[in-house]
Scaffold this motif. Structure first.
Motif: not given
Length: 292
Positions: A162-179
């Motif tokens: 169950v997710m809200s519209d403000v929830g986030r789900l992924a393997m790698s987080g945005p900062e990890v991908i950018e780094a």
């Protein structure tokens, strides 16, 4: 309406579960803490960032765990993971109606990298053991830190998300991908981009979550109650169906620059009408767009 995202872990448990029914195991008064953080000079928490226990939900007994995003981003360490594993193993013995995981985590703590990785792998195995025993595992995602890293994998091992519209789900987080790959690959400061590619609306439209709700504790509670009897079979056929969904998604995205960002292109390729308007639509309208 009470914002789920703005609540602490224990506030979510108190509001989501039947009033006054939550009995916590290993509460802060027991001071079961990480053995590693103090050695590194890092502040510790008396509950190691997670509350576990039993409660009633809609009049039925459930086991529940809630990660505290305010402590190290809900990161999983040795004790944190052991508490989750213990909860799941006790479920095998006591057979509650379901196990609820209120996930909010950036993944494994870097301070306890090896211990945390082992802990997450044990949580995954325990989740699958509980599912194989016929006990549904329900994951709720709507905290400010999202559900990333190892906990993102744990969530996808569950029966129901169950997710809200403000929830986030992924393997790698945005900062990890950018780094790892640079800002040109993924700009973690671009909030619109982050939510288009990891947010609840995207996960709903691509079939990665089973219920999309508003950022409201009452809606999370209703969705959790509705999921109590919705166990997904843990079979080879179900796994093959999941792989088919992933293959369909992989081949749906056009090659090259077709104009627009990848999330919008994928939604359009999946047959979502007015895909470019999805980020601005209310939750109820997005729920009606799903084609999978």
């Amino acid at each position: 309406m009470i914002s789920y995202a703005e609540c602490s872990a224990r506030e979510r448990l108190a509001l989501l579960l039947d009033a006054g029914s939550f009995h916590e195991w290993l509460p802060p008064s027991e001071r079961v803490m990480s053995p590693h953080l103090a050695q590194l000079g890092v502040p510790s928490a008396f509950d190691d960032g997670v509350a576990i226990g039993r409660a009633m939900l809609g009049g039925r007994e459930v086991f529940a765990a809630a990660q505290e995003g305010a402590f190290m981003g809900g990161g999983v360490g040795e004790v944190h993971g052991a508490k989750l594993v213990g909860l799941l193993q006790r479920a095998l013995r006591d057979r509650p109606a379901a196990v609820l995981l209120l996930a909010e985590s950036g993944g494994v703590r870097l301070h306890e990298a090896n211990a945390g990785l082992i802990a997450v792998s044990e949580v995954m195995r325990a989740v699958l053991d509980v599912r194989a025993a016929g006990i549904p595992v329900i994951v709720l995602i709507g905290g400010a830190n999202g559900c990333f890293g190892g906990m993102g994998i744990v969530a996808r091992c569950a029966d129901h998300i169950v997710m809200s519209d403000v929830g986030r789900l992924a393997m790698s987080g945005p900062e990890v991908i950018e780094a790892s790959h640079g800002v040109d690959e993924f700009d973690s400061r671009d909030r619109a981009l982050v939510w288009r590619t990891t947010g609840g609306k995207h996960r709903w439209l691509t079939g990665d979550c089973d219920a999309l709700v508003e950022d409201d504790v009452a809606e999370f509670r209703a969705a959790a109650i509705a999921a109590l009897d919705r166990q997904q079979p843990l079979t080879q056929a179900a796994l093959e169906q999941e792989h088919s969904l992933l293959t369909q998604r992989l081949h749906a995205l056009p090659d090259g620059d077709a104009g627009g960002d990848e999330a919008t292109l994928l939604w359009r390729a999946l047959g979502i009408a007015g895909a470019e308007n999805v980020p601005d639509l209310p939750v109820e309208a997005v729920r009606a767009l799903r084609t999978l």
